[in-house]
Design an enzyme around this catalytic site. Sequence first.
Site, short mmCIF file in Angstrom:
data_model
loop_
_atom_site.label_atom_id
_atom_site.label_comp_id
_atom_site.label_asym_id
_atom_site.label_seq_id
_atom_site.Cartn_x
_atom_site.Cartn_y
_atom_site.Cartn_z
N CYS A 37 46.65 14.93 -35.64
CA CYS A 37 45.79 13.78 -35.96
C CYS A 37 44.65 14.30 -36.83
O CYS A 37 43.52 14.46 -36.37
CB CYS A 37 45.25 13.13 -34.70
SG CYS A 37 46.51 12.72 -33.47
N ARG A 76 43.27 6.74 -43.88
CA ARG A 76 42.62 7.97 -43.42
C ARG A 76 43.27 9.20 -44.06
O ARG A 76 42.58 10.18 -44.35
CB ARG A 76 42.69 8.05 -41.89
CG ARG A 76 41.73 7.09 -41.20
CD ARG A 76 42.01 7.02 -39.70
NE ARG A 76 41.90 8.31 -39.06
CZ ARG A 76 40.76 8.83 -38.59
NH1 ARG A 76 39.63 8.17 -38.76
NH2 ARG A 76 40.75 9.99 -37.99
N PRO A 101 39.49 12.84 -40.44
CA PRO A 101 39.21 12.88 -41.88
C PRO A 101 39.35 14.24 -42.53
O PRO A 101 39.24 14.34 -43.75
CB PRO A 101 37.77 12.39 -41.95
CG PRO A 101 37.16 12.84 -40.66
CD PRO A 101 38.25 12.71 -39.63
N GLY A 102 39.54 15.34 -41.78
CA GLY A 102 39.88 16.59 -42.42
C GLY A 102 38.99 17.78 -42.11
O GLY A 102 39.26 18.88 -42.60
N GLY A 103 37.93 17.60 -41.33
CA GLY A 103 37.04 18.72 -41.04
C GLY A 103 37.73 19.86 -40.32
O GLY A 103 37.55 21.04 -40.67
N LYS A 104 38.52 19.54 -39.30
CA LYS A 104 39.20 20.60 -38.55
C LYS A 104 40.31 21.24 -39.39
O LYS A 104 40.54 22.45 -39.29
CB LYS A 104 39.76 20.03 -37.24
CG LYS A 104 38.68 19.58 -36.25
CD LYS A 104 39.29 19.05 -34.97
CE LYS A 104 38.22 18.66 -33.96
NZ LYS A 104 37.41 17.50 -34.43
N ASP A 117 43.80 16.39 -31.94
CA ASP A 117 42.47 15.80 -31.81
C ASP A 117 42.64 14.28 -31.83
O ASP A 117 42.62 13.65 -32.87
CB ASP A 117 41.58 16.28 -32.97
CG ASP A 117 40.17 15.75 -32.87
OD1 ASP A 117 39.57 15.88 -31.79
OD2 ASP A 117 39.66 15.20 -33.87
N CYS A 152 36.27 13.33 -28.71
CA CYS A 152 34.81 13.28 -28.86
C CYS A 152 34.25 12.20 -27.92
O CYS A 152 33.46 11.35 -28.31
CB CYS A 152 34.40 13.04 -30.30
SG CYS A 152 35.25 11.70 -31.13
#
Length: 397
Positions: A194, A222, A197-200, A268, A323
């Site tokens: 999942c 997304r 938006p791409g940070g991980k 995530d 989160c």
Amino acid sequence: MREDEPDYLLHAVMALFTDTRLLLRKLKDLRCLTPKRHRVKEKWAATRPKHPPTNLALQHFDATYSAQLGQMWPSVRCALLSERKYGALFNNFSQDALLEDLEAQGCRDFISNIETEVQPSDPADGDAVYQQLSALQLSPNIRCFVFPRGDISRFKPARPDQGGFLGYYLMDAASVLPCLALNVQEGHSVLDLCAAPGGKTLALLQTYSIGFLCVNDSSVSRTSRLRKVLRSYVPKQHLTNEKIRISTLDGTKWGEIERNTFDRVLVDVPCTTDRHSVLEDDNNIFSKIRTGERRRLPQLQLQLLQAAIEAACPGGEIVYSTCTLSQNQNAGVVEQAIAWAQENHGIQLEVVDLRPLTHMFRNTFHFARDLHLGEMVVPHLAANFGPIFLCKLRRLT
């Protein structure tokens, strides 16, 4: 002249001011100038929600988390309603030498600046924690800068270098912890189930260790945002089909698509996103029209974790993260997935102890105590990151 004339004049001026104020108040309401037969009743529901989603979310959290967190909830609630702290995930693909600039602002890389002195709450655990700390190998290439505890300074927006790549990505610094817990080693095949938006995903690419990365998100919009993020930070030669695959498949079906395949899986999952839910009415899952979607979240999370378990190869590891502070979405989902894997597929899973990781970063984040499963960063006014829950599973058979 009358003796009381000053008082008389004062009273006259005050009366005139009062009459003028009442007149202006009436003029503001133009309805008084509109014939009654032509007046239109204001559509209250279409203009101002009687119960904004943020209020509904806070009421729900007050009822749920006060019982779950007890005396800790008022301080967590206060931090949750305050501005969050960010971290600057350093982009190793950028040509700009920003390290000196970030350090000059008073920031520090919380990953490399760790304290490994063992001070467990239970002295009997001392040797075990020390051995785990020694065995824990974090990627030396992931760097995330934060301001010190209690410092609420903001990062400046990142600027592109000569190649057009941004020097750092702003994100909740606690969101890097699931990537560190995943412990990617050289040549590993990795699934980010999942990803948007791409940070991980960006943090995982900073390791320079991944042999092949599969990035998935079921939402087309997304995923488009994810592609844009990657293009802003990563050169094209690192985004080839041989190194990375981006898809928009239903993540709950991944066990049917690629079973027993990946060395590492990060899942995530979508959740109530607690901080967003109490601060932003837009795209809020506590909106009344999304009630059914919110109630189905634990089931969706379970299906995604089940798919991640099936996608991992024997000996592979899975990190589940959210989160939210919710027990139902955190430990509750993990417990159901472990039982399901054993009963339906004969897959044995081991819960990996993440206390060494939390011990390393105890001076940066505020961790919840005495969780029977997983670890959780809770918002704290002095270190206002999170909430982030993470739990690591190792597939034994």
